[in-house]
Enzyme design. Structure first.
Site, mmCIF file in Angstrom:
data_model
loop_
_atom_site.group_PDB
_atom_site.id
_atom_site.type_symbol
_atom_site.label_atom_id
_atom_site.label_comp_id
_atom_site.label_asym_id
_atom_site.label_seq_id
_atom_site.Cartn_x
_atom_site.Cartn_y
_atom_site.Cartn_z
ATOM 1 N N LYS A 116 -0.767 -35.497 12.002
ATOM 2 C CA LYS A 116 -0.439 -36.628 12.877
ATOM 3 C C LYS A 116 -1.544 -36.706 13.916
ATOM 4 O O LYS A 116 -1.784 -35.729 14.644
ATOM 5 C CB LYS A 116 0.911 -36.421 13.571
ATOM 6 C CG LYS A 116 2.115 -36.587 12.651
ATOM 7 C CD LYS A 116 3.417 -36.401 13.395
ATOM 8 C CE LYS A 116 4.603 -36.500 12.446
ATOM 9 N NZ LYS A 116 5.852 -36.042 13.080
ATOM 10 N N ASP B 191 4.435 -29.255 10.627
ATOM 11 C CA ASP B 191 4.227 -30.465 11.431
ATOM 12 C C ASP B 191 4.081 -30.011 12.884
ATOM 13 O O ASP B 191 2.960 -29.789 13.368
ATOM 14 C CB ASP B 191 5.425 -31.418 11.206
ATOM 15 C CG ASP B 191 5.440 -32.648 12.102
ATOM 16 O OD1 ASP B 191 4.588 -32.763 12.993
ATOM 17 O OD2 ASP B 191 6.335 -33.516 11.946
ATOM 18 N N GLY C 147 4.121 -39.704 10.419
ATOM 19 C CA GLY C 147 4.329 -40.912 11.204
ATOM 20 C C GLY C 147 5.175 -40.626 12.427
ATOM 21 O O GLY C 147 5.900 -39.632 12.482
ATOM 22 N N SER D 284 10.608 -42.137 5.423
ATOM 23 C CA SER D 284 11.338 -41.047 6.055
ATOM 24 C C SER D 284 12.736 -41.562 6.418
ATOM 25 O O SER D 284 12.861 -42.531 7.163
ATOM 26 C CB SER D 284 10.580 -40.599 7.314
ATOM 27 O OG SER D 284 11.310 -39.646 8.032
ATOM 28 N N GLU E 263 9.516 -29.381 5.292
ATOM 29 C CA GLU E 263 8.698 -29.563 6.493
ATOM 30 C C GLU E 263 9.341 -28.889 7.703
ATOM 31 O O GLU E 263 10.520 -29.116 7.995
ATOM 32 C CB GLU E 263 8.538 -31.078 6.727
ATOM 33 C CG GLU E 263 7.613 -31.474 7.868
ATOM 34 C CD GLU E 263 7.467 -32.995 7.972
ATOM 35 O OE1 GLU E 263 7.803 -33.712 6.998
ATOM 36 O OE2 GLU E 263 7.030 -33.472 9.033
ATOM 37 N N ASP F 207 12.692 -32.654 5.895
ATOM 38 C CA ASP F 207 12.087 -32.321 7.194
ATOM 39 C C ASP F 207 13.191 -31.868 8.137
ATOM 40 O O ASP F 207 14.120 -32.629 8.430
ATOM 41 C CB ASP F 207 11.383 -33.560 7.760
ATOM 42 C CG ASP F 207 10.623 -33.276 9.056
ATOM 43 O OD1 ASP F 207 10.643 -32.120 9.526
ATOM 44 O OD2 ASP F 207 10.016 -34.222 9.595
ATOM 45 N N LYS G 250 15.696 -36.315 6.386
ATOM 46 C CA LYS G 250 15.810 -35.463 7.568
ATOM 47 C C LYS G 250 17.017 -34.546 7.352
ATOM 48 O O LYS G 250 18.080 -35.025 6.928
ATOM 49 C CB LYS G 250 16.026 -36.338 8.808
ATOM 50 C CG LYS G 250 14.790 -37.127 9.195
ATOM 51 C CD LYS G 250 13.702 -36.197 9.726
ATOM 52 C CE LYS G 250 12.547 -36.975 10.326
ATOM 53 N NZ LYS G 250 11.524 -36.077 10.891
ATOM 54 N N LYS H 202 11.620 -38.946 2.057
ATOM 55 C CA LYS H 202 11.790 -37.737 2.869
ATOM 56 C C LYS H 202 13.137 -37.829 3.554
ATOM 57 O O LYS H 202 13.448 -38.844 4.194
ATOM 58 C CB LYS H 202 10.656 -37.664 3.894
ATOM 59 C CG LYS H 202 10.862 -36.681 5.034
ATOM 60 C CD LYS H 202 9.562 -36.477 5.805
ATOM 61 C CE LYS H 202 9.764 -36.574 7.307
ATOM 62 N NZ LYS H 202 8.504 -36.386 8.062
HETATM 63 O O1 OSB Z 1 9.044 -35.133 12.197
HETATM 64 O O2 OSB Z 1 7.915 -36.457 11.005
HETATM 65 C C1 OSB Z 1 8.658 -36.275 11.968
HETATM 66 C C2 OSB Z 1 9.549 -39.632 13.615
HETATM 67 C C3 OSB Z 1 9.564 -39.270 14.938
HETATM 68 C C4 OSB Z 1 9.345 -37.956 15.275
HETATM 69 C C5 OSB Z 1 9.079 -37.002 14.282
HETATM 70 C C6 OSB Z 1 9.046 -37.364 12.947
HETATM 71 C C7 OSB Z 1 9.305 -38.706 12.611
HETATM 72 C C8 OSB Z 1 9.365 -39.204 11.247
HETATM 73 C C9 OSB Z 1 9.136 -40.695 11.061
HETATM 74 O O3 OSB Z 1 9.681 -38.535 10.279
HETATM 75 C C10 OSB Z 1 8.082 -41.017 10.102
HETATM 76 C C11 OSB Z 1 7.699 -42.482 10.183
HETATM 77 O O4 OSB Z 1 7.013 -42.889 11.154
HETATM 78 O O5 OSB Z 1 8.070 -43.215 9.281
HETATM 79 MG MG MG Z 2 8.111 -33.851 10.765
#
Ligand code: OSB
Ligand code: MG
Length: 371
Positions: free
Chosen positions: A263, A239, A291, A136, A214, A189, A164, A162
């Site tokens: 999660k 999510d 994650g 990510s 996402e 995401d 952001k 992924k």
């Molecule tokens: O939205 O998936 C998410 C990390 C913190 C809070 C929300 C998210 C995330 C990540 C990190 O996308 C994923 C990872 O742990 O590698």
């Molecule tokens: Mg997410």
């Protein structure tokens, strides 16, 4: 199983290798609570993924500490626990606070798996020896920096990326990454940064052959997501909106998404995560493991979960080195060829917390023992 003798909370803060920015904020370190449950000479560990502030979810380290210390720990201390279901039953009165519940429930899963001398993955029905994973990639100050970061991860062997996104950091960024990596499995995401009025912008992502988009809309919504999904070719993945197996069923019933990010913390523990897995498997809906920048304790639980058969999409479970220079538990998870992590074969979580390392990053500790 003899009774639970002692439960400890450890509030720690670990510096991240790279700051991680999402549509809701930028994190430079990652604070969390680790929970340890002690019985019969064994110690089970669980990680609470609540953050410092209520940005990703309403829970925080402060609320989780309070709910654990004042309600959840008293409900378990001194009790004989033979099955994870005993924990779920004792927590049934508690509404919300999924991340606090998950941390303690998962610590008991680790404890029980150790007592039965099986890996956690075996105990929950995981069958894969290696699980597919991706990375990510946070928002960066400039596009060139983002492209360098993606190049670095692709070189390291990550087979799924992924990105952001947020308003002003979306279509152009996706286009630039697609131009450089036409065949890379790619997803985005938004962490709830858009509204239904942005439908045309989100439709503009359709030509880029994304695996999924996402949580583009409100963090508690499923209705608008259903309206949006009907107007998109790309699968939506929820999510933030999925807090329980019931939320998953409601979302699937109204076609709010075609994929679910599971999660363990967000849904209140492994028992709930397993139910969502089974529900989605019945309905032919793929899931993947999300994650929360976990330490090796939370990562080990995620890897065990991702070993279940319907976790068919790569998880946000990157190698330990992507997050921390020195984790509080060993061994580190390393990326295999083919962009996978190996499911631990040791009993329980299969990782060991190193007491000195934990103490070195600990801000606060609470010890509760039964008399
Ligand atoms: O939205 O998936 C998410 C990390 C913190 C809070 C929300 C998210 C995330 C990540 C990190 O996308 C994923 C990872 O742990 O590698
Ligand atoms: Mg997410």
């Amino acid at each position: 199983m003899p009774k639970i003798e002692r439960i400890e909370l450890h509030h720690i803060d670990l510096p991240l290798v790279h700051p991680f920015e999402t549509s809701f904020g930028r994190e430079v370190t990652r604070p969390c609570i680790l929970v340890s449950v002690h019985a019969a000479g064994l110690t089970g560990w669980g990680e609470c993924v609540a953050g410092d502030g209520p940005w990703y979810a309403s829970e925080t380290i402060g609320t989780a500490w309070h709910v654990l210390a004042d309600y959840l720990i008293p409900a378990l201390l001194g009790q004989e626990i033979d099955e994870p279901a005993d924990v779920v039953a004792r927590f049934a009165r508690v509404r919300g606070h999924a991340m606090a519940r998950a941390a303690l429930e998962n610590a008991v899963w680790d404890l029980l798996a150790q007592a039965r001398r099986v890996p956690l993955a075996d105990m929950i029905g995981g069958r894969q020896e290696r699980v597919p994973v991706g990375v990510s990639v946070g928002i960066e100050p400039r596009l060139e920096i983002l492209l360098d970061r993606v190049a670095q991860y692709v070189d390291e062997g990550y087979g799924r990326v992924k990105l952001k996104i947020k308003p002003g950091w979306d279509v152009d960024v996706v286009r630039a990454v697609r131009e450089q990596w036409p065949d890379l499995p790619l997803q985005v995401d938004a962490n709830s940064a858009y509204s239904l009025a942005d439908t045309p912008l989100l439709q503009a992502l359709d030509p880029f052959n994304l695996l999924l988009i996402e949580q583009p809309l409100h963090h508690d919504d499923i209705v608008d997501h259903a309206r949006l999904q009907a107007q998109l070719r790309t699968p939506l993945c929820l999510d933030e909106s999925i807090h329980s197996p019931e939320h998953a069923r409601w979302a699937l019933d109204i076609a709010a998404c075609r994929v679910i990010n599971v999660k363990v913390g967000r849904v209140g523990g492994l028992t709930a995560a397993l139910r969502i897995h089974d529900l989605c498997a019945e309905r032919g809906v793929p899931v993947w493991c999300g994650g929360m920048l976990e330490t090796n304790v939370g990562r080990a639980a995620n890897v065990a979960l991702a070993a279940l058969p319907n976790f068919t999409l790569p998880g946000d479970i990157s190698a330990s080195a992507r997050y921390y220079h020195r984790d509080i538990a060993e061994p580190d998870f390393v990326l295999n060829d083919g962009s996978t992590l190996t499911v631990p074969t040791g009993v329980g979580l299969g990782v060991q917390v190193i007491a000195e390392r934990l103490a070195a990053v600990r801000l606060r500790r609470s010890v509760r023992a039964c008399s």
